[in-house]
Write a protein that holds these residues in place. Structure first.
Motif, PDB file in Angstrom:
ATOM      1  N   MET A  17      15.780   5.754  65.210  1.00 19.37           N
ATOM      2  CA  MET A  17      17.003   4.958  65.313  1.00 19.37           C
ATOM      3  C   MET A  17      17.526   4.928  66.737  1.00 19.37           C
ATOM      4  O   MET A  17      17.990   3.887  67.229  1.00 19.37           O
ATOM      5  CB  MET A  17      18.058   5.522  64.355  1.00 19.37           C
ATOM      6  N   ALA A  71      15.411   2.581  68.950  1.00 16.87           N
ATOM      7  CA  ALA A  71      15.592   1.155  68.667  1.00 16.87           C
ATOM      8  C   ALA A  71      16.982   0.655  69.029  1.00 16.87           C
ATOM      9  O   ALA A  71      17.271  -0.534  68.848  1.00 16.87           O
ATOM     10  CB  ALA A  71      15.316   0.886  67.191  1.00 16.87           C
ATOM     11  N   ASP A 114      17.485  -2.524  71.287  1.00 15.62           N
ATOM     12  CA  ASP A 114      17.048  -3.799  70.727  1.00 15.62           C
ATOM     13  C   ASP A 114      17.905  -4.246  69.551  1.00 15.62           C
ATOM     14  O   ASP A 114      17.826  -5.402  69.127  1.00 15.62           O
ATOM     15  CB  ASP A 114      15.591  -3.697  70.269  1.00 15.62           C
ATOM     16  N   PHE A 115      18.691  -3.329  69.011  1.00 12.40           N
ATOM     17  CA  PHE A 115      19.562  -3.654  67.867  1.00 12.40           C
ATOM     18  C   PHE A 115      20.983  -3.258  68.259  1.00 12.40           C
ATOM     19  O   PHE A 115      21.359  -2.089  68.161  1.00 12.40           O
ATOM     20  CB  PHE A 115      19.122  -2.888  66.619  1.00 12.40           C
ATOM     21  N   MET A 151      22.678  -5.566  62.286  1.00 13.73           N
ATOM     22  CA  MET A 151      21.266  -5.332  62.566  1.00 13.73           C
ATOM     23  C   MET A 151      20.944  -3.843  62.501  1.00 13.73           C
ATOM     24  O   MET A 151      19.889  -3.440  61.982  1.00 13.73           O
ATOM     25  CB  MET A 151      20.920  -5.902  63.940  1.00 13.73           C
ATOM     26  N   ARG A 152      21.847  -3.021  63.019  1.00 17.52           N
ATOM     27  CA  ARG A 152      21.618  -1.575  62.986  1.00 17.52           C
ATOM     28  C   ARG A 152      21.642  -1.044  61.550  1.00 17.52           C
ATOM     29  O   ARG A 152      20.900  -0.124  61.215  1.00 17.52           O
ATOM     30  CB  ARG A 152      22.661  -0.853  63.840  1.00 17.52           C
ATOM     31  N   LEU A 198      18.335  -1.757  60.072  1.00  8.22           N
ATOM     32  CA  LEU A 198      17.359  -0.831  60.634  1.00  8.22           C
ATOM     33  C   LEU A 198      17.502   0.558  60.004  1.00  8.22           C
ATOM     34  O   LEU A 198      16.501   1.205  59.659  1.00  8.22           O
ATOM     35  CB  LEU A 198      17.545  -0.735  62.150  1.00  8.22           C
ATOM     36  N   LEU A 201      16.022   0.592  56.609  1.00 10.31           N
ATOM     37  CA  LEU A 201      14.558   0.573  56.697  1.00 10.31           C
ATOM     38  C   LEU A 201      14.020   1.955  57.075  1.00 10.31           C
ATOM     39  O   LEU A 201      13.072   2.459  56.449  1.00 10.31           O
ATOM     40  CB  LEU A 201      14.116  -0.468  57.721  1.00 10.31           C
ATOM     41  N   VAL A 202      14.625   2.569  58.084  1.00 10.90           N
ATOM     42  CA  VAL A 202      14.175   3.896  58.519  1.00 10.90           C
ATOM     43  C   VAL A 202      14.368   4.913  57.397  1.00 10.90           C
ATOM     44  O   VAL A 202      13.478   5.742  57.135  1.00 10.90           O
ATOM     45  CB  VAL A 202      14.938   4.334  59.784  1.00 10.90           C
TER      46      VAL A 202
END
Length: 585
Positions: free
Chosen positions: A277, A280, A283-284, A289-290, A293, A296-297
């Motif tokens: 996290m 990334a 980019d997020f 968006m975070r 992410l 997903l993580v």
């Protein structure tokens, strides 16, 4: 100037915490001196910890945590860690040449929990000062000092791992209430790794702390990425180092009940979550968006943990079903909150619930995210308590900062409000009030009351016996293992399936079946307590069961009473002729 003032405040908090811890420890030690002076420690885990340290200092390998006099040969491989042994073992090793072994052990079992208590109070004060302001820190230290049931794990003699794990959790909580930095992330990660090495009990709370860090990362708070990265790196590195230093001889045990290869694989995979996290983050940048992410993580990491360590979903799955029903489900701190007696539930959860409400109020008033972080861990502690009462240790002491803030606010509104705030914040009052308001119930206890089978006098009687194997109720088995040189069949440790099953089948079976068990295990002595197996209710009823016959004074011919047994302890010697008889079946 600011730095000098801050330094004085830190020293002041440390001094108050130390003085309060020493004062309370001295009072508790005076109260319990008859037991402490004989090294009859408060809990079975404490005496077993002391015996584990003795074995190590006597030459047992650093990575061998087996109790070689417990259970089947060559002994029981414990699920514990060597890490909590280090400080008390060092105290004993340093003092033994000066004052002798007994006095050195006595000093260790008093000073180590007192030092941990002082550290816990100091960390509570630092947390309160960082989020509650200068007016609440010293009050929070006092509130934490009476935060039942957390205080019970810092009593003199409580050298088991719970106190150390609470200190490590408070260290993590301190980083949550401090400005996000890489250094604070590294500190939290190392503390979390040490806690995992000690035991898996606080893993849900450490996960909650990680979730609290992710909250600030979600909204791109300054340096939150650095803290996440530091947390993940330190957690992974700490676990890697621990797998070398604290790897036990039972590293390959197929379970997740301690620091095993299975648990290590699962937690190392989890450590990559915050690192992914943090990497990334550039980019997020938008919260939405975070969030995607993070989900997903979490899914990937969670799936990985389940794939490599499915045993962690049910750490006690390998316990025999009979033992799970008759013993493990009735262990006090392992009971769920809502199935425990009402007085116990109120006593354990009272100040924790008050602390959650107080933290929610502080969050409403201040809109400070640091209260959110603390609240997340408190709610996790309450959730853990719903499954196992031991979660209340953390929940009670984490309540102190917010409750101290409530007291500070009440002080401005007058004496009536202040009195009410102190009553609500005094954790030790909840069990007293619960006992007064609920019908008195018979509760099984291992406390050394008069006539107890684990009193210093009873244990001295066992210690005077010639070598042999003792079959006794599980709690007495643990105390006997530390107080004597006898071999012991059963003790309250879940990996000892064979020995613990033998104990229950011996006492709950018919005398002829019990004789077969005694012969198979080569039992030399049998001991029984006045309240043994009364917690089973109807499960222990029946005229044919040996335990009830012994309670009524009906002793089979293959047992002979030992006349020197003190009150509270029924002690028998197995007649040698039993071992020359042919098995009855």
């Amino acid at each position: 100037m600011g730095t000098a003032i801050e330094r004085r405040l830190v020293y002041g908090d440390a001094l108050v915490a130390m003085l309060l811890a020493v004062l309370l420890a001295a009072a508790w030690a005076f109260r319990d001196w008859h037991q402490l002076s004989a090294l009859r420690l408060p809990d079975t885990d404490d005496v077993m910890r002391l015996q584990q340290i003795r074995d190590w200092l006597a030459g047992q390998r650093f990575n061998d945590l087996s109790q070689h006099r417990l259970g089947e040969a060559p002994g029981l491989a414990m699920h514990w860690s060597r890490l909590p042994d280090l400080v008390p073992a060092a105290i004993i090793a340093l003092l033994t040449p000066l004052v002798g072994t007994h006095q050195a052990e006595l000093v260790a079992v008093i000073t180590w929990p007192t030092a941990l208590f002082a550290a816990a109070l100091f960390l509570v004060g630092r947390i309160a000062r960082s989020i509650g302001g200068p007016g609440v820190a010293r009050t929070a230290i006092v509130v934490a000092a009476i935060a039942y049931p957390a205080t019970t794990i810092f009593l003199p003699g409580r050298i088991d791992h719970h106190g150390l794990q609470i200190v490590l959790l408070l260290l993590v909580a301190r980083t949550l209430t401090s400005p996000p930095t890489l250094g604070h992330g590294l500190t939290a990660g190392l503390a979390a790794a040490a806690s995992v090495v000690i035991g898996m009990e606080t893993t849900p709370l450490l996960a909650a702390a990680g979730l609290a860090m992710a909250g600030e990362w979600l909204f791109a708070k300054h340096a939150a990425d650095d803290r996440m990265m530091g947390f993940g790196i330190a957690l992974a590195a700490g676990l890697l180092g621990a797998s070398i230093i604290f790897k036990t001889s039972q590293w390959g045990y197929p379970g997740c009940d301690g620091f095993t290869a299975t648990a290590w694989r699962g937690t190392v995979i989890a450590a990559f979550g915050p690192m992914m996290m943090a990497l990334a983050a550039r980019d997020f940048t938008r919260p939405a968006m975070r969030l995607m992410l993070a989900i997903l993580v979490a899914g990937v990491i969670g799936g990985g943990v389940i794939a490599v360590a499915p045993q962690c979903l049910e750490p006690y799955a390998m316990v025999d079903p009979m033992l799970a029903r008759l013993w493990l489900g009735k262990v006090g701190e392992a009971q769920p909150l809502f199935t425990a007696p009402v007085s116990v539930a109120i006593g354990y959860a009272g100040v924790m619930v008050a602390g959650i409400l107080a933290t929610a109020w502080r969050l409403y008033v201040t809109r400070d995210y640091r209260w959110v972080a603390l609240l997340i861990v408190q709610v996790a502690a309450f959730g853990l308590t719903c499954f196992q009462l031991r979660g209340a240790y953390a929940g009670a002491i984490l309540a102190a900062p917010a409750l101290a803030a409530v007291i500070a606010a009440a002080r401005r509104r007058g004496s009536l409000w202040l009195t009410g705030a102190w009553i609500a914040s005094a954790g030790m009052l909840y069990p007293l009030a619960a006992d007064a308001l609920t019908p008195r119930q018979t509760v099984r206890t291992s406390d050394p009351v008069e006539g107890s089978c684990t009193s210093p006098e009873a244990l001295a009687t066992l210690a005077a016996l010639p070598p042999g194997r003792l079959l006794a109720p599980l709690d007495l088995g643990a105390f006997a293992l530390a107080a004597t040189r006898l071999d012991v069949v059963g003790a309250p440790y879940h990996r000892n399936n064979a020995g613990n099953l033998a104990v229950y089948r011996f006492f709950l079976g018919a005398p002829e079946d019990s004789a077969t068990i005694a012969r198979d295990w080569k039992v030399g002595y049998v001991a029984l307590c006045q309240d043994s197996f009364t917690e089973l209710g109807d499960n222990s009823a029946g005229d044919i069961q040996l335990v009830n016959q012994l309670h009524r004074g009906q002793v089979p011919a293959w047992l002979s009473p030992v006349a020197a047994a003190p009150a509270g302890l029924a002690l028998y010697r197995v007649e040698p002729g039993l071992f020359t008889q042919a098995p009855s079946r």
